[in-house]
Structure formats: structure tokens, C-alpha cells
Design an enzyme around this catalytic site. Structure first.
Site, PDB file in Angstrom:
ATOM      1  N   SER A 160      34.750  21.102  20.399  1.00 43.21           N
ATOM      2  CA  SER A 160      34.810  21.613  19.036  1.00 43.21           C
ATOM      3  C   SER A 160      35.526  20.593  18.151  1.00 43.21           C
ATOM      4  O   SER A 160      35.384  19.382  18.327  1.00 43.21           O
ATOM      5  CB  SER A 160      35.529  22.967  19.040  1.00 43.21           C
ATOM      6  OG  SER A 160      35.631  23.500  17.743  1.00 43.21           O
ATOM      7  N   SER A 161      36.325  21.063  17.226  1.00 45.94           N
ATOM      8  CA  SER A 161      37.072  20.181  16.321  1.00 45.94           C
ATOM      9  C   SER A 161      38.184  20.972  15.673  1.00 45.94           C
ATOM     10  O   SER A 161      38.040  22.178  15.406  1.00 45.94           O
ATOM     11  CB  SER A 161      36.156  19.615  15.244  1.00 45.94           C
ATOM     12  OG  SER A 161      36.893  18.966  14.227  1.00 45.94           O
ATOM     13  N   TYR A 175      29.771  19.960   8.708  1.00 42.36           N
ATOM     14  CA  TYR A 175      30.184  19.618  10.073  1.00 42.36           C
ATOM     15  C   TYR A 175      31.147  20.660  10.621  1.00 42.36           C
ATOM     16  O   TYR A 175      31.002  21.139  11.752  1.00 42.36           O
ATOM     17  CB  TYR A 175      30.841  18.240  10.078  1.00 42.36           C
ATOM     18  CG  TYR A 175      31.589  17.928  11.359  1.00 42.36           C
ATOM     19  CD1 TYR A 175      30.899  17.544  12.505  1.00 42.36           C
ATOM     20  CD2 TYR A 175      32.981  18.020  11.412  1.00 42.36           C
ATOM     21  CE1 TYR A 175      31.585  17.264  13.682  1.00 42.36           C
ATOM     22  CE2 TYR A 175      33.662  17.744  12.578  1.00 42.36           C
ATOM     23  CZ  TYR A 175      32.964  17.363  13.712  1.00 42.36           C
ATOM     24  OH  TYR A 175      33.650  17.098  14.874  1.00 42.36           O
ATOM     25  N   LYS A 179      31.025  23.456  14.053  1.00 39.83           N
ATOM     26  CA  LYS A 179      32.023  23.643  15.107  1.00 39.83           C
ATOM     27  C   LYS A 179      32.520  25.090  15.148  1.00 39.83           C
ATOM     28  O   LYS A 179      32.850  25.620  16.213  1.00 39.83           O
ATOM     29  CB  LYS A 179      33.187  22.662  14.905  1.00 39.83           C
ATOM     30  CG  LYS A 179      32.772  21.202  15.073  1.00 39.83           C
ATOM     31  CD  LYS A 179      32.107  20.949  16.419  1.00 39.83           C
ATOM     32  CE  LYS A 179      31.777  19.494  16.635  1.00 39.83           C
ATOM     33  NZ  LYS A 179      31.176  19.223  17.958  1.00 39.83           N
TER      34      LYS A 179
END
Length: 270
Positions: A160-161, A175, A179
């Protein structure tokens, strides 16, 4: 002590082994986007722990083969498979390539992804669809078509982020949305696969020193310092920092962690 990656036998120092334990000996792993950056770090770490690693690449065959060569030079086992994600039937093509080398899977790391997106005022539908196709649709159908290959007691780890939980970079909203979707997939999939003893988790890196962040870190004289200041530890992360977290979740030591979002940002969200 260093562990032989094929037998699990101690052969030297832990420093030489780079943290390898032999904990994954006899298991097969697939790391999408495993040729570069965080993916390469994960592939090499899982191999050091004894897993046979499928190193997936989308277009950079050279990088994937270099990763395989590095793993083999260290005594591990790996093979490369090339399929461009984000296209129709990409998941089926990936598994067809995988099946030519292995007959089952223990660890799936959905790492491949488009690492950025244009700001909302600039992004078009084509770019938006592309980032969702690679970052969300591809992992979903890789799992969907891999269910019969993934062995009971296995692991699914989605990369993920930190941007899924913070608006520190609002220009990357599309973006970040991908995620967030991947994290929901992790949560619900953990319930679906739990009866088979398969754990499912998200690992969320912060700013990591890779070619994907080169402009951010090196594009201005103070880029590195500004990025390091975001972390509570005052550092920029390395692929190994993320790979070590993934290796824990992939091992038996991580057996009781599932459905979780693991913060691997170095305290960037504190």
C-alpha cells in the site's frame, strides 16, 4: 550464523546473510514488480529466507534477470516471468507464465504498481483508468485467478502507501485512492481466506529511496533533507526497511496478523 538458503543449515555470520533465516525454506513466493526498487528488496529478502521466488516484471526484463542473478549468486532460487499488467487478461497470462515454473504458491506479494499520478486538475480519464487498472484491478484478479494455486496457510501481502492515510501529497490523489482501495481489498480478503489459514495484510511504505523517488529526493538540493524530515526517525527509508516487514508477515512469526494495515513509513504519519 549465516543460513544456507537451500538447506537451512547455518554456514556463516548473520551479517553475511543479510538477515536471512531459512524460515521460508520449501516455500514458493511471487513478487509482482520484483525487478526494481521495493519489489527487488522484497524478492531478495524472501529468497534469503529460503523461498523460491518468482520475480515478475512488466517491461524491464533486464532488471528482473539481474534480480534473479543476484538471488542465485547468493545461493537462492528464483525465476523471472514477464507480463504487462493493466491489460485485459493480464492475470491469466501471469499465472500461465508462473505455471511453467512452479505447481503452487505459498506467498503472494502484490507490489507492482504505478507509483504516481497527475493532480486532479491535470489527470485525464485514460491516465486515471490506467493507474486503477494496474494498482487495483490487477492485484484483485491476480488473487482471483490464483486462489486454486495458493496453498492453505499461505500469505497475501499487498504493498500500500502511507498516502492512503494522509493528505500530505494531495496532488497524488488518484494514486492515493488506488491504495485506499487496495487496503479495503486486504481487509475483506482476510475474512474470505481466513478459513484456509491464509493471512492477508497491507504494508504501507513511506518515502523510500528508489528510482521512482529519484526526482523527489535528488531533484532539488534540499530534497533528501525535506523527505527525511517527514519521518519521525529523521531518515529516508530503503527497500530493505520494507522488505524486512514483509518477511515477518510472510513467516510463521506473522501467523496471527491478518487484515492489518502495517505502517512501514518510519513514523511519517505521527
Amino acid at each position: 550464523m549465516r543460513t544456507d538458503l537451500r538447506t537451512g543449515t547455518p554456514t556463516g555470520t548473520s551479517e553475511e546473510a543479510g538477515g536471512g533465516t531459512g524460515a521460508l525454506t520449501g516455500r514458493t513466493a511471487l513478487v509482482t514488480g520484483g525487478g526494481r526498487g521495493i519489489g527487488r528488496g522484497i524478492a531478495e529478502r524472501l529468497a534469503r529466507d529460503g523461498a523460491r521466488v518468482a520475480v515478475h516484471y512488466g517491461s524491464n526484463e533486464t532488471a528482473a534477470k539481474e534480480t534473479v542473478a543476484a538471488i542465485e549468486a547468493a545461493g537462492g532460487s528464483a525465476f523471472a516471468i514477464g507480463v504487462e499488467l493493466g491489460r485485459p487478461d493480464d492475470a491469466e497470462a501471469l499465472w500461465e507464465a508462473f505455471d511453467r515454473h512452479a505447481d503452487g504458491l505459498d506467498i503472494l506479494v502484490n507490489n507492482a504498481g504505478i507509483g504516481t499520478a497527475s493532480p486532479i486538475e491535470a489527470i485525464g480519464e485514460q491516465e486515471y483508468d490506467r493507474v486503477f487498472a494496474v494498482n487495483v484491478k490487477a492485484p484483485f484478479f491476480i488473487v482471483r485467478h490464483g486462489l486454486g494455486r495458493l496453498r492453505d496457510g499461505g500469505r497475501v501481502i499487498n504493498i500500500s502507501s502511507g498516502l492512503a492515510r494522509t493528505a500530505v501529497m494531495p496532488d497524488k490523489v488518484a494514486y492515493a485512492m488506488t491504495k485506499g482501495a487496495l487496503d479495503v481489498f486486504t481487509r475483506d480478503l482476510s475474512k474470505v481466506l481466513g478459513p484456509r489459514g491464509i493471512t492477508v495484510n497491507s504494508v504501507a511504505p513511506g518515502i523510500i529511496d528508489t528510482d521512482n523517488t529519484a526526482e523527489l529526493l535528488h531533484g532539488t538540493p534540499d530534497g533528501w533533507a525535506r523527505a527525511a524530515a517527514i519521518s519521525a526517525l529523521g531518515k529516508v527509508g530503503s527497500p530493505a526497511d520494507v522488505a524486512d516487514v514483509v518477511a515477518f508477515l510472510a513467516s510463521d512469526a506473522g501467523r496471527w496478523v491478518t487484515g492489518s494495515w502495517v505502517d512501514a513509513t518510519g513514523g511519517s504519519l505521527t
